[in-house]
Write an enzyme that holds these catalytic residues in place. Structure first.
Site, short mmCIF file in Angstrom:
data_model
loop_
_atom_site.label_atom_id
_atom_site.label_comp_id
_atom_site.label_asym_id
_atom_site.label_seq_id
_atom_site.Cartn_x
_atom_site.Cartn_y
_atom_site.Cartn_z
N GLU A 73 42.56 66.93 30.37
CA GLU A 73 42.10 68.28 30.09
C GLU A 73 42.59 69.19 31.21
OE1 GLU A 73 38.24 68.54 28.46
OE2 GLU A 73 37.91 70.59 29.17
N ASN B 209 33.91 66.37 30.83
CA ASN B 209 33.55 66.22 29.41
C ASN B 209 33.66 64.73 29.14
OD1 ASN B 209 33.15 69.00 28.89
ND2 ASN B 209 35.36 69.29 28.70
N GLU C 270 29.06 74.05 27.50
CA GLU C 270 30.17 73.96 26.55
C GLU C 270 30.01 72.78 25.60
OE1 GLU C 270 33.74 76.13 28.88
OE2 GLU C 270 33.48 74.04 29.42
N ARG D 82 26.95 69.56 38.12
CA ARG D 82 27.71 70.81 38.08
C ARG D 82 26.85 71.99 37.64
NH1 ARG D 82 32.00 71.20 34.64
NH2 ARG D 82 33.56 72.07 36.00
N ARG E 9 27.66 86.31 31.04
CA ARG E 9 27.94 84.94 31.44
C ARG E 9 27.98 84.79 32.95
NH1 ARG E 9 33.53 81.72 29.81
NH2 ARG E 9 33.55 80.29 31.59
N ASP F 233 35.30 81.58 35.78
CA ASP F 233 35.95 80.28 35.55
C ASP F 233 37.33 80.20 36.16
OD1 ASP F 233 36.43 77.74 34.70
OD2 ASP F 233 36.62 78.22 32.58
N GLU G 217 45.04 75.94 35.55
CA GLU G 217 44.68 76.31 34.18
C GLU G 217 44.92 77.79 33.91
OE1 GLU G 217 40.59 75.46 33.25
OE2 GLU G 217 40.71 76.37 31.26
N TRP H 206 33.69 83.87 24.80
CA TRP H 206 34.97 83.18 24.71
C TRP H 206 36.12 84.15 24.42
CZ3 TRP H 206 33.59 78.20 21.37
CH2 TRP H 206 32.89 77.29 22.20
#
Lengths: 698, 698
Positions: free
Chosen positions: B174, B217, B298, B331, B343, B372, B400, B541
């Protein structure tokens, strides 16, 4: 400088240059034999290789790199002609008769040295022929052959020598066990990975001249503009190495990316769409090879979705690429859940009536056997049975059913066994090889640093290329070449490793699928044994379909009293298989269902022979470990350890195969595993319970 | 031998040893400066490194390999003590006072040379401290420092220095842009890839002492026996390098693999299941680090599924690993679609009330910013706000949101900007760094031969380790170290590359997210611009949620008149941000929605400043290209070409970002892109139409 040169060299190669396997067989380390080196050096004092086309530049660079490494001195080759040079590399040399030149064809080459002061000559009719000649010549040096008196004429037996990559656009590789796809679509076309160059070098060195770079379970996205630009970047690079790029064509592409309502091959709008698409592709890649197609097989779309034949589908595509001299390679690997007949028979039944109905630029690509790349299977009955259709051989280099990424299995004996099989279709001696117009190997290449995961997987890539060039080479000679180039020319090492490689395929057959058993791998990922699997939707996806074990016996009756698949072979070929008394042990359960107490040639009962074979397989892996270990001192640490660890896995897994299969078949035979064989370590339920949700390649 | 040594060396490194980047910064090629080499050689004539524990063997092997390479002569170090040796490497050396030794702590080390005939000394209280000292010492040699008078005392600032791999069991990663996961779960534990060793060496060389090897995840399968045996193989290897292994714990594992009906942390059966699981793990891996957990974020399961708090969840796991001295890293990256609040505010709102409620072996891991991993974001308001809770920093090394695998962006300036931010929580000077108990970086490592895809990604791995060890190091000094070790100590090259690296992050901010804009990347894969995306299920999002462009202006009002996220900061920290007049340009649109004609410090209107920044970013990439190209002669061909091609991609993509964003924002501002800026090459519709279904890392 106060440095000890030898110590330094040792260091450089033990530390700075770890032997990670990336260089494949194109290793150009300094030759250890000083007198040989001096001999080569004086024989190659000056080199003439005039010209600077991309292919000649590639040939020059390879020669410079190789000779500099092998001879341990900087070698530079000018672009101009030097008629006094001791090595002459030139197209259509005037030193060779026109007749001889003609006999070399498009891709052949001649290497000639008459000894004394006369120059060594490499000549060919094309630049790629020269490149092939250069690689062949370098192989002579790498393997420490004399170059004093040479008269080598090499002409490829097959025009189309191909790798098929089953690589997806997300970089997963179907049946890939060496990491992921080397094609980094995301960074193409701007970023050209060094791998692409080294891949092309490796292929050219063994004569591969075509590559299909996408999975036969195809994705239409590859035919869209952004992706075609990426493909172009590869094609532009590969061109210099004599390699043409093919793509897999998804039959439903006109619907998926073309906005049409149908992909019916007889629909003019569909035909026009493919013609336009072909024109678009050839405008970008003028020497595009053509399309490779898997249609109406395992859920792939195809002409039968519209009640058309494979010929209708293939011909439509063939017409689209014909104006550009493109080809269509149409796979014969088809079988349908709706057809109740033995899966073994389906491809033959479907394609035989189509012989003569394909356009001349269509080739039908047939797997070596009628089931699916088994450790051993009889040759496919379609070979020799389609006299009016060009046929390609499809071998699987990637070891989907032969231990995947962790078993040492040299495949040349398997390839040769098929190629030399007699189809009798044009009388005795009509070998499979003699019926072919091309050969493809399903690639075992991935992102692993050593390309193939298992170091010895490199030998299978190598062997496929060498046999596509000349199927008469022996598996042994190819193994020796590869060992000498990849490891060392030390005679004891070459002898030991050759023995191990030559035996390895039969060893795997023994611990996995002896006496003609087949397709009893776990389903889906095909990793490990799964003879008990019986619950899949389609009957022919279940291992029980293939072994048919019951209280009486085991095996698939494909004689006239069974599925009669034998009838698809020429009677002279079928004859020996039709009777258990004449059928070779190795194919026995492929063609016959035999009782557990059937007496084998060995005198053992069938059950005891099964026990014997499985145990022999396991013991033979121990022998391979012994052979490898005793050569440790002649091998570099990294490669020695890697192969050693993999042989450990192979030994563990050979036992797993033996124990799981014998326990399962014992539940039918009700017979003991005779002494002195080791009894299974765990229960059948244990082996059945094993799950591998993340097994690679699926 | 009749060989020219220099020519041979050149050859070996240009051909046999291509500079493929695999060696990272641990390159031990012979030092070019002969007098320096001779000096080192005499200073290091004999080496004493007594002992043969795994860690000492590793240290010895590294020294032997490095010195042999750097000095160009074979160096071998005996396992016995030699009190006369010129380099003494020994634990708790008697040559150092007890007080000094104590001050080194568990992992620190001392390197001392008083010059003249007295020996050079490396000492520490632990073997891993010695290993760190050895790597530090080698770095001095690699970067050509004098070793005549040294008095180096190094003690890590943070006890926990960690890499987090977001690697899945199917080897996808990821947010990975360097190929696939280096963990080959299928062949573990029997096959140990050479990469595992070199990975451990690289980490130890920069002081990384903990690695979490699975995706946050999480997949419960990693906690089953077969996988724990695989983890053990890695842990056994890493132990010698001072590295502890952590796993991500899927909160619902008791249901998924434990057969329980619930994962409620207050349920005794669940607590017992985790206790049993911990005991099982520690029986296999006695020094297992502990669990890293992403919960209720998430879509991940967590304690809130059972109406329990994050503290309830973390404490249950903490109790399970406490008997074995294990840790739980929990986390703080949580946000919920059900919470209508900004957020930005959610993690703080959830965790602030929990301060003091966590077990002592829980650490809360906080991303550097509240959104993020943006190209730039203000520090997270949780830093300094949890005085009773150990807090870890989570940086993202993988890019990312910063150009992924193809943009040259040196991240140390980003890390430093955050670490040096003043939280004011314990008065002026309460830097973020001062509030930390550990630091983690989300790994950018993959199967690409050079590990990180972009060669300069290696610098970010390196910088994370160096800053976790000592956050007071400057980004410039770290860059220079890395360049000297990775390329060359040539002053002009070091100067040019340092400049380029130091500027690179701000350059990316300019062409991607200038003036405090954020999260306007395309959604899902986050590749390329997507400021127009407004149709995703969850409001936060959508990029439109973050930039809030309208006919009046642009930006997110987080002041008291808006979401009031500013109120979560200490008033002294918030002060400068609260008023557009005092808010730095770089954070302006992060905290304020401002009209298109707002006057910036530059005198330009906001719209014109946007146009200026985007164009400056693009032009600056051209400058990077110029800098790189002018150093060509000092770089090896392979690495030079690779970075050059990637800079081409970066330049193309910088233009894409500029054109797409300006066209989109122009649809609100209705203002022209002023001369002399280049006008966008395509229409906004074109940019909106681009699709990347196979973008990596998603």
């Amino acid at each position: 400088m106060k440095v000890n040169l030898l110590a330094l060299l040792l260091l450089l190669f033990s530390f700075a240059q770890a032997e990670d396997g990336y260089r494949l067989w194109l290793r150009y380390d300094q030759l250890k034999n000083a007198s040989l080196r001096t001999g080569y050096e004086s024989r190659l004092a000056t080199i003439s290789l005039p010209g600077n086309s991309p292919t000649l530049q590639v040939a020059r660079k390879e020669l410079e790199m190789a000779l500099s490494g092998l001879l341990g001195k900087m070698v530079r080759i000018p672009e101009t002609r030097n008629p006094q040079a001791s090595l002459q590399i030139e197209k259509s040399s005037a030193r060779v008769s026109a007749q001889e030149l003609t006999s070399l064809g498009e891709e052949g080459f001649l290497i000639r040295s008459t000894g004394g002061k006369s120059p060594l000559l490499i000549t060919a009719n094309s630049e790629v022929g020269l490149l092939y000649g250069v690689f062949h010549f370098l192989r002579l040096l790498q393997t420490e052959q004399s170059i004093e008196k040479l008269n080598i004429k090499e002409v490829p037996r097959l025009a189309l020598r191909m790798l098929n990559h089953w690589d997806n656009l997300d970089r997963t590789v179907e049946r890939g066990y060496a990491g992921f796809s080397i094609w980094n679509w995301h960074t193409l076309p701007t970023y050209m990975d060094q791998r692409y160059i080294d891949y092309a070098r490796a292929n050219a060195s063994i004569g591969i001249n075509a590559v299909s770079i996408t999975n036969v379970n195809a994705n239409a996205t590859i035919l869209t503009q952004p992706y075609l630009q990426k493909v172009k970047a590869l094609a532009d690079l590969f061109r210099a190495y004599g390699i043409k790029v093919y793509l897999t064509a998804r039959f439903s592409a006109p619907v998926e990316i073309g906005g049409l309502k149908t992909a019916d091959p007889l629909e003019p709008a569909v035909q026009q769409w493919w013609k336009d698409k072909a024109r678009e592709i050839y405008a970008i890649i003028p020497d595009f090879g053509g399309f490779l197609v898997k249609a109406n097989s395992e859920g792939q779309p195809g002409p039968q979705d519209y009640k058309r034949t494979h010929a209708d589908g293939a011909n439509m595509l063939a017409d689209a690429v014909a104006p550009f001299k493109g080809k269509v390679i149409w796979r014969a690997f088809v079988y349908s859940a709706e057809v109740p007949d033995d899966r073994h028979k389906q491809a033959y039944s479907e394609f035989l009536p189509l012989d003569g109905k394909f356009r001349s630029n269509v080739l039908v690509q047939v797997k070596n056997g009628a089931i699916d790349f088994m450790p051993r299977e009889p040759f496919h009955p379609l070979f020799g049975a389609l006299p009016k259709t060009p046929v390609m051989m499809e071998f699987q280099i990637t070891q989907e059913y032969l231990g995947q990424g962790t078993h040492l299995v040299y495949l040349a004996p398997l390839f040769k066994e098929c190629l030399e099989s007699d189809t009798y279709q044009k009388g005795k001696g009509t070998t499979v090889a003699s019926t072919l117009n091309g050969m493809a190997g399903v690639s075992n290449i991935g992102t692993d640093i050593n390309w193939t995961g298992h170091l010895f997987g490199q030998a299978n890539w190598y062997a496929l290329g060498r046999l596509a060039w000349n199927h008469e080479l022996s598996a042994e000679d190819i193994a020796k070449e590869w060992i000498r180039m990849s490891f060392s020319t030390d005679p004891s090492l070459v002898s030991d490793l050759t023995q191990m490689m030559l035996a390895s395929r039969e060893i795997l057959v023994n611990y996995m699928n002896p006496i003609g058993l087949h397709h009893i791998m776990a389903t889906g990922h095909h990793y490990g044994p799964g003879p008990w699997v019986a619950d899949l939707n389609r009957p022919e996806w279940n291992p029980t379909y293939y072994h048919r074990a019951d209280s009486i016996g085991i095996g698939f009756n494909r004689t006239a009293t069974g599925s009669d698949a034998l009838s698809q072979y020429h009677p002279d070929a079928a004859k020996k298989w039709s009777d258990p008394a004449t059928c070779p042990d190795i194919d026995l359960l492929w063609f016959h269902h035999l009782p557990w107490n059937f007496t084998m040639r060995s005198g053992r009962t069938l059950w005891n022979e099964l026990c014997y074979r499985y145990n022999l397989g396991v013991d033979s892996v121990s022998w391979m470990q012994t052979v490898w270990n005793r050569q440790q001192s002649k091998l570099d640490a990294q490669r020695f350890e890697q192969v050693k660890m993999l042989l450990n896995i192979q030994h563990q897994e050979a036992k797993w195969w033996r124990d799981a299969c014998l326990l399962y078949f014992q539940s039918f035979s009700r017979l003991p595993i005779p002494a002195p064989y080791e009894q299974p370590a765990k229960s059948l339920d244990y082996y059945k319970s094993l799950q591998f949700p993340y097994a690679p390649g699926h």
